[in-house]
Design a protein around this motif. Sequence first.
Motif, mmCIF file in Angstrom:
data_model
loop_
_atom_site.group_PDB
_atom_site.id
_atom_site.type_symbol
_atom_site.label_atom_id
_atom_site.label_comp_id
_atom_site.label_asym_id
_atom_site.label_seq_id
_atom_site.Cartn_x
_atom_site.Cartn_y
_atom_site.Cartn_z
ATOM 1 N N GLN A 20 49.078 39.208 33.788
ATOM 2 C CA GLN A 20 48.188 38.386 34.620
ATOM 3 C C GLN A 20 49.012 37.337 35.355
ATOM 4 O O GLN A 20 48.873 37.162 36.567
ATOM 5 N N PHE A 21 49.862 36.634 34.614
ATOM 6 C CA PHE A 21 50.673 35.564 35.188
ATOM 7 C C PHE A 21 51.562 36.084 36.324
ATOM 8 O O PHE A 21 51.621 35.493 37.407
ATOM 9 N N LEU A 22 52.253 37.191 36.074
ATOM 10 C CA LEU A 22 53.159 37.741 37.080
ATOM 11 C C LEU A 22 52.404 38.174 38.335
ATOM 12 O O LEU A 22 52.806 37.840 39.457
ATOM 13 N N ALA A 23 51.308 38.908 38.157
ATOM 14 C CA ALA A 23 50.545 39.386 39.317
ATOM 15 C C ALA A 23 49.931 38.225 40.097
ATOM 16 O O ALA A 23 49.997 38.199 41.327
ATOM 17 N N VAL A 24 49.356 37.267 39.387
ATOM 18 C CA VAL A 24 48.747 36.108 40.059
ATOM 19 C C VAL A 24 49.814 35.335 40.834
ATOM 20 O O VAL A 24 49.592 34.915 41.975
ATOM 21 N N SER A 25 50.995 35.161 40.242
ATOM 22 C CA SER A 25 52.079 34.452 40.921
ATOM 23 C C SER A 25 52.474 35.153 42.222
ATOM 24 O O SER A 25 52.648 34.509 43.263
ATOM 25 N N ILE A 26 52.601 36.454 42.163
ATOM 26 C CA ILE A 26 52.956 37.228 43.359
ATOM 27 C C ILE A 26 51.853 37.111 44.410
ATOM 28 O O ILE A 26 52.123 36.842 45.582
ATOM 29 N N LEU A 27 50.612 37.311 43.997
ATOM 30 C CA LEU A 27 49.495 37.265 44.947
ATOM 31 C C LEU A 27 49.349 35.872 45.560
ATOM 32 O O LEU A 27 49.107 35.742 46.766
ATOM 33 N N HIS A 28 49.499 34.837 44.755
ATOM 34 C CA HIS A 28 49.416 33.471 45.284
ATOM 35 C C HIS A 28 50.533 33.207 46.301
ATOM 36 O O HIS A 28 50.314 32.483 47.274
ATOM 37 N N SER A 29 51.705 33.793 46.086
ATOM 38 C CA SER A 29 52.807 33.591 47.037
ATOM 39 C C SER A 29 52.470 34.200 48.400
ATOM 40 O O SER A 29 53.046 33.798 49.408
ATOM 41 N N TRP A 30 51.531 35.149 48.411
ATOM 42 C CA TRP A 30 51.070 35.765 49.661
ATOM 43 C C TRP A 30 49.806 35.081 50.187
ATOM 44 O O TRP A 30 49.162 35.575 51.096
ATOM 45 N N LYS A 31 49.433 33.968 49.554
ATOM 46 C CA LYS A 31 48.249 33.181 49.926
ATOM 47 C C LYS A 31 46.943 33.971 49.743
ATOM 48 O O LYS A 31 45.987 33.815 50.494
ATOM 49 N N ILE A 32 46.927 34.803 48.696
ATOM 50 C CA ILE A 32 45.749 35.582 48.340
ATOM 51 C C ILE A 32 44.986 34.828 47.257
ATOM 52 O O ILE A 32 45.583 34.286 46.333
ATOM 53 N N MET A 33 43.658 34.788 47.377
ATOM 54 C CA MET A 33 42.808 34.192 46.344
ATOM 55 C C MET A 33 42.598 35.250 45.259
ATOM 56 O O MET A 33 42.226 36.381 45.558
ATOM 57 N N VAL A 34 42.834 34.863 44.005
ATOM 58 C CA VAL A 34 42.770 35.812 42.902
ATOM 59 C C VAL A 34 41.829 35.308 41.822
ATOM 60 O O VAL A 34 41.876 34.142 41.443
ATOM 61 N N GLU A 35 41.000 36.201 41.327
ATOM 62 C CA GLU A 35 40.232 35.946 40.111
ATOM 63 C C GLU A 35 40.660 36.999 39.107
ATOM 64 O O GLU A 35 40.970 38.132 39.479
ATOM 65 N N VAL A 36 40.682 36.624 37.827
ATOM 66 C CA VAL A 36 41.148 37.520 36.772
ATOM 67 C C VAL A 36 39.996 37.868 35.842
ATOM 68 O O VAL A 36 39.213 37.001 35.455
ATOM 69 N N ALA A 37 39.923 39.143 35.493
ATOM 70 C CA ALA A 37 39.016 39.624 34.448
ATOM 71 C C ALA A 37 39.900 40.301 33.405
ATOM 72 O O ALA A 37 40.746 41.130 33.755
ATOM 73 N N ALA A 38 39.709 39.964 32.133
ATOM 74 C CA ALA A 38 40.588 40.462 31.075
ATOM 75 C C ALA A 38 40.240 41.872 30.599
ATOM 76 O O ALA A 38 40.963 42.444 29.788
ATOM 77 N N ASN A 39 39.143 42.427 31.084
ATOM 78 C CA ASN A 39 38.791 43.815 30.749
ATOM 79 C C ASN A 39 37.775 44.329 31.762
ATOM 80 O O ASN A 39 37.256 43.573 32.584
ATOM 81 N N GLY A 40 37.496 45.621 31.686
ATOM 82 C CA GLY A 40 36.589 46.237 32.644
ATOM 83 C C GLY A 40 35.175 45.691 32.595
ATOM 84 O O GLY A 40 34.513 45.580 33.632
ATOM 85 N N GLN A 41 34.700 45.336 31.413
ATOM 86 C CA GLN A 41 33.342 44.803 31.303
ATOM 87 C C GLN A 41 33.220 43.469 32.035
ATOM 88 O O GLN A 41 32.247 43.241 32.758
ATOM 89 N N LEU A 42 34.206 42.598 31.867
ATOM 90 C CA LEU A 42 34.185 41.319 32.584
ATOM 91 C C LEU A 42 34.294 41.544 34.090
ATOM 92 O O LEU A 42 33.687 40.814 34.883
ATOM 93 N N ALA A 43 35.052 42.553 34.491
ATOM 94 C CA ALA A 43 35.166 42.888 35.917
ATOM 95 C C ALA A 43 33.814 43.307 36.486
ATOM 96 O O ALA A 43 33.420 42.847 37.564
ATOM 97 N N ILE A 44 33.091 44.148 35.750
ATOM 98 C CA ILE A 44 31.766 44.605 36.201
ATOM 99 C C ILE A 44 30.843 43.400 36.365
ATOM 100 O O ILE A 44 30.100 43.305 37.351
ATOM 101 N N GLU A 45 30.876 42.484 35.403
ATOM 102 C CA GLU A 45 30.037 41.283 35.493
ATOM 103 C C GLU A 45 30.372 40.478 36.746
ATOM 104 O O GLU A 45 29.472 40.029 37.461
ATOM 105 N N LYS A 46 31.657 40.298 37.045
ATOM 106 C CA LYS A 46 32.054 39.557 38.251
ATOM 107 C C LYS A 46 31.609 40.298 39.508
ATOM 108 O O LYS A 46 31.139 39.678 40.468
ATOM 109 N N LEU A 47 31.768 41.609 39.515
ATOM 110 C CA LEU A 47 31.422 42.407 40.692
ATOM 111 C C LEU A 47 29.920 42.427 40.968
ATOM 112 O O LEU A 47 29.511 42.741 42.085
#
Length: 128
Positions: A20-47
């Motif tokens: 999570q840390f590595l991907a978020v760091s890379i995405l933030h360096s590209w000025k991308i807004m990132v939200e993290v879900a720790a599993n598929g169920q949390l992702a479905i809830e966010k979506l």
Amino acid sequence: MENSLADLKVLLVEDQPINQFLAVSILHSWKIMVEVAANGQLAIEKLNSVNYDLILMDIQMPVLDGLSATKIIRQELKLSTPIIALTADSSKIGEEYCQSIGMNGYLTKPFQPDILYEKMYSLIYQYS
């Protein structure tokens, strides 16, 4: 590298804190807004309540894995948001299978940032 991905809203679905840390760091360096879900169920809830421009989906996670989550995203939520599979084990789950269930891209971890950027760029501008 140009910032043509700047201001995108990306959902990172990943259970490992270091990944999570590595991907978020890379995405933030590209000025991308990132939200993290720790599993598929949390992702479905966010979506269910938030629209994202792209989803980065780990394959192997507890609670609900990335393959099952993708099937729900495509079949039940009926979302066409581009999904890039992220997997540490390229031998178990093939790229063709991931595409057959509705994923749009495939990267093995650890990934090269420039390859991720190229895949994201091509998917965003292919679907816009």
